[in-house]
Design a protein around this motif. Structure first.
Motif, short mmCIF file in Angstrom:
data_model
loop_
_atom_site.label_atom_id
_atom_site.label_comp_id
_atom_site.label_asym_id
_atom_site.label_seq_id
_atom_site.Cartn_x
_atom_site.Cartn_y
_atom_site.Cartn_z
N VAL A 42 -16.26 -67.26 -23.60
CA VAL A 42 -14.87 -67.66 -23.79
C VAL A 42 -14.35 -66.96 -25.05
CG1 VAL A 42 -13.25 -69.56 -24.13
CG2 VAL A 42 -15.26 -69.89 -22.70
N THR A 43 -13.20 -66.33 -24.91
CA THR A 43 -12.61 -65.61 -26.04
C THR A 43 -11.12 -65.94 -26.10
OG1 THR A 43 -12.10 -63.73 -24.63
CG2 THR A 43 -14.19 -63.64 -25.82
N PRO A 44 -10.49 -65.68 -27.23
CA PRO A 44 -9.04 -65.80 -27.24
C PRO A 44 -8.47 -64.84 -26.19
CG PRO A 44 -9.88 -65.56 -29.47
CD PRO A 44 -11.04 -65.31 -28.54
N ALA A 45 -7.37 -65.20 -25.56
CA ALA A 45 -6.82 -64.36 -24.50
C ALA A 45 -6.44 -62.99 -25.04
CB ALA A 45 -5.59 -65.04 -23.92
N THR A 46 -6.75 -61.97 -24.26
CA THR A 46 -6.38 -60.63 -24.72
C THR A 46 -4.89 -60.40 -24.53
OG1 THR A 46 -7.24 -59.93 -22.59
CG2 THR A 46 -8.58 -59.43 -24.51
N PHE A 102 -1.03 -64.53 -20.30
CA PHE A 102 -1.89 -65.17 -19.30
C PHE A 102 -2.59 -66.42 -19.80
CE2 PHE A 102 -2.12 -60.57 -17.95
CZ PHE A 102 -1.07 -60.71 -17.05
N GLY A 103 -2.21 -66.88 -20.97
CA GLY A 103 -2.84 -68.10 -21.47
C GLY A 103 -3.28 -67.94 -22.90
N HIS A 104 -4.00 -68.94 -23.38
CA HIS A 104 -4.43 -68.92 -24.78
C HIS A 104 -5.86 -68.46 -24.94
CE1 HIS A 104 -1.23 -72.23 -24.84
NE2 HIS A 104 -0.70 -71.17 -25.40
N GLU A 147 -6.56 -70.71 -14.21
CA GLU A 147 -6.16 -69.75 -13.18
C GLU A 147 -7.12 -68.57 -13.18
OE1 GLU A 147 -2.10 -68.71 -13.81
OE2 GLU A 147 -1.43 -70.78 -13.38
N ILE A 148 -7.42 -68.11 -11.96
CA ILE A 148 -8.32 -66.96 -11.85
C ILE A 148 -7.48 -65.70 -11.70
CG2 ILE A 148 -10.15 -65.90 -10.46
CD1 ILE A 148 -10.94 -68.78 -9.66
N ALA A 149 -7.83 -64.68 -12.45
CA ALA A 149 -7.04 -63.45 -12.41
C ALA A 149 -7.94 -62.24 -12.35
CB ALA A 149 -6.15 -63.38 -13.65
N ASN A 182 -8.29 -67.85 -16.76
CA ASN A 182 -7.33 -68.01 -17.86
C ASN A 182 -7.11 -69.48 -18.18
OD1 ASN A 182 -6.94 -65.26 -18.20
ND2 ASN A 182 -5.43 -65.20 -16.54
N LEU A 183 -7.14 -69.77 -19.47
CA LEU A 183 -7.01 -71.15 -19.91
C LEU A 183 -5.78 -71.29 -20.80
CD1 LEU A 183 -10.78 -71.58 -20.86
CD2 LEU A 183 -9.65 -72.52 -18.83
#
Ligand code: ARG
Length: 584
Positions: free
Chosen positions: A37-41, A45-47, A85-87, A93-94
């Motif tokens: 789990v990482t911060p969103a790139t 698309f989320g956090h 959500e799956i991308a 994505n969270l």
């Protein structure tokens, strides 16, 4: 728990284990679980995002998107996130729930530590940094070690560890022969009991001694004689040695005071009494090999260019001891006497092999059971044109001069921008900004790379600089002054959920503090923290430009965001060893 990233990671690991069995989450937790789990790139698309599906799919020979779907089905994050959500190929994505964001921030508002928990268990950490050599120039390399080491120490202290800050000064060795011989000629009264002398610039004194040493056989022979006398404990030689150390120490302390550095001196000489015990133990363990009259330890895996094993020389053929001897003795002392769980050495990258060998030899001796050792290397400080930093006249730059110039330049800027401030205040601001700028410029680099020292860049009010961050802090304080707001009286529970995009961005940036400190500590990378603080300041600036604070219907929530921003900046800067000021 306030570290959202860590919380999401543990949830992801639990989901992976639930969906695919303990093995999947457990065996390679590092690769698949914790790091997944990482911060969103891409913030659209989320956090945060979970990247575990791709790696797992390969191992399980399934389709990544199917794996992602199974993880999502098992993932319990409804308290924190909107439905995942799956991308793309299988990213999950969270997005944090507005209510969860506000709840975290409220908790933080009421906490002096801004929600940062102490590491558990707390460890005893020896940090060996700064460590200049007596009578020699405290040069910019030592400046880096001092600034980086101090930051690493502050981080560990804040996270709950017991830190032993150690100044391993080079206060022993053959160079003292010529220094004492020179002292006897130039200032014999220095050797009288209780006399107080001032030798002036000790570095100049060193140069004179060296000149004489290189020029004549007679002086050289006397110097050698003094080394022998010193090592055999001759009272007069020892007195001379002490005088020289004292003179040097005075110059070092001046720098430490300017830089606000706390450090305890345990120089090379401190370990002299423990050398015989160390050598005896190494002998008993069968780790000592004699080679050409010298005593050597050959740690496994170190070879020279010709493929021959490389030794640590723990006793020279003339019976003398050296840098290797002291470091072997010091590491043993730090484990046995100081009960260190972790030992960190901050020096230039050129010493990487030395420390790797010391660690390997100490491990072979069985001294490092349950002890972590780390060398924290750093690159060089370069001048304009990417050459070694030199003065216009071509001399090495004295640290004192460099720091004075930083403060003087900061002073000129303050005089121009804030003529209304009192003399005393301007001096304060100039000191904070000038010294802060030097520290920040150093800490904000990827420490392994060389960097170009530039007063103009580090003092710029725009960009990734101390003045920019300090200014962001000051700006918040001036909002409070303007609105006659006392931040300490804000009621945390009055903070509502975020509404505008800028409020949201700022809230998310604030939430990241715990994960950033965690990364900075584990990677021993101050620039993780500086990058974060810079990003936070920019995010704040966008927020403040677009969202009215005072007099707006959302004033309470926005003031709370302002307060948290300022407190986060202040804490972050303090961990870098940089103080803030309330106005500028
Ligand atoms: N005095 C050394 C130098 O100036 C640094 C000492 C670092 N610490 C140590 N334990 N060897 O390069």
């Amino acid at each position: 728990m306030s570290n959202v990233l860590e919380l999401l990671r543990s949830r992801a690991v639990a989901a992976i284990e639930k969906a695919f069995g303990e093995e999947a989450g457990g065996a390679d937790l590092g690769a698949v679980g914790a790091a997944s789990v990482t911060p969103a790139t891409d913030p659209r698309f989320g956090h945060y995002q979970c990247n575990a599906a791709m790696g797992l799919a390969k191992r399980l020979r399934e389709r990544p998107r199917d794996v992602a779907a199974k993880i999502v089905a098992a993932l319990e994050v409804a308290d924190l996130c909107l439905p995942p959500e799956i991308a793309g190929p299988g990213f999950i994505n969270l997005t944090l729930r507005p209510e969860a964001i506000a709840a975290q921030l409220r908790a933080r508002l009421g906490d002096e530590r801004l929600g940062i928990e102490r590491d558990s268990p707390a460890r005893r950490v020896v940090i060996d940094f700064s460590s200049p050599n007596i009578a020699k120039e405290l040069h910019v390399g030592h400046l880096r070690s001092t600034i980086i080491g101090d930051c690493v120490a502050r981080l560990h202290e804040f996270l709950g560890h017991t830190v032993l800050r150690r100044n391993h000064v080079g206060d022993w060795g053959t160079q003292f022969g010529m220094l004492i011989a020179h002292l006897k000629d130039r200032c014999p009264e220095a050797l009288r009991e209780g006399s107080q002398v001032d030798l002036g610039d000790i570095v100049e004194f060193y140069r004179e001694a060296k000149r004489r040493f290189d020029a004549g056989e007679e002086f050289k022979a006397r110097s050698r004689g003094e080394v022998v006398r010193l090592q055999s404990g001759d009272a007069e030689a020892l007195r001379g040695w002490r005088v020289l150390c004292e003179q040097s120490r005075r110059q070092f302390d001046e720098i430490y005071r300017l830089l606000d550095i706390r450090i305890e001196e345990k120089g090379e000489s401190f370990y002299n009494p423990f050398i015989p015990g160390t050598l005896a133990e190494l002998k008993r363990l069968g780790l000592i090999v004699e080679s050409g009259g010298a005593l050597c330890v050959y740690p496994e895996g170190f070879k020279n260019k010709d493929g021959e094993p490389l030794p640590l020389i723990v006793q020279k053929s003339d019976g003398g001891f050296n840098y290797d001897t002291t470091d072997m003795t010091a590491i043993r002392y730090r484990v046995r006497e100081e009960r260190a769980d972790k030992i960190i050495y901050v020096t230039d990258a050129g010493q990487a092999q030395h420390f790797a060998m010391i660690f390997a030899a100490a491990r072979a001796a069985g001294w490092l059971e349950g002890v972590e050792t780390v060398h924290v290397p750093f690159g060089m400080v370069l001048g304009e044109g990417k050459k070694k930093l030199k003065t216009r006249a071509g001399d090495t730059v004295r640290l004192r001069d460099l720091l004075d110039e930083a403060a003087a330049r900061a002073r000129a800027i303050v005089d121009e921008k804030n003529p209304e401030l009192s003399e005393e205040r301007r001096a304060q601001v100039a000191h904070a900004v000038g010294i802060g700028a030097v520290k920040y410029a150093d800490l904000s680099q990827n420490r392994i790379s060389d960097y170009v020292f530039s007063f103009d860049k580090m003092l710029a009010l725009q960009g990734n600089t101390a003045p920019y961050l300090i200014y962001a802090y000051v700006r918040v304080q001036s909002i409070a002054r303007k609105g006659s707001v006392d931040f300490s009286r804000l009621d945390p529970s009055a903070m509502q959920t975020m509404e505008t995009p800028e409020e949201n961005d700022l809230a998310i940036a604030l939430l990241r503090l715990p994960e950033v400190l965690d990364a900075a500590e584990h990677e021993l990378a101050p620039n993780r923290l500086t990058d974060y603080l810079f990003d936070l300041s920019q995010t704040f600036s966008r927020f403040y430009t677009n969202n009215k604070v005072l007099g707006d219907a959302r004033q309470t929530t926005r003031l709370a965001l302002c307060d948290l921003t300022a407190r986060t900046l202040k804490l972050g800067l303090s961990l870098l060893g940089i103080g803030v000021i309330e106005e500028m």
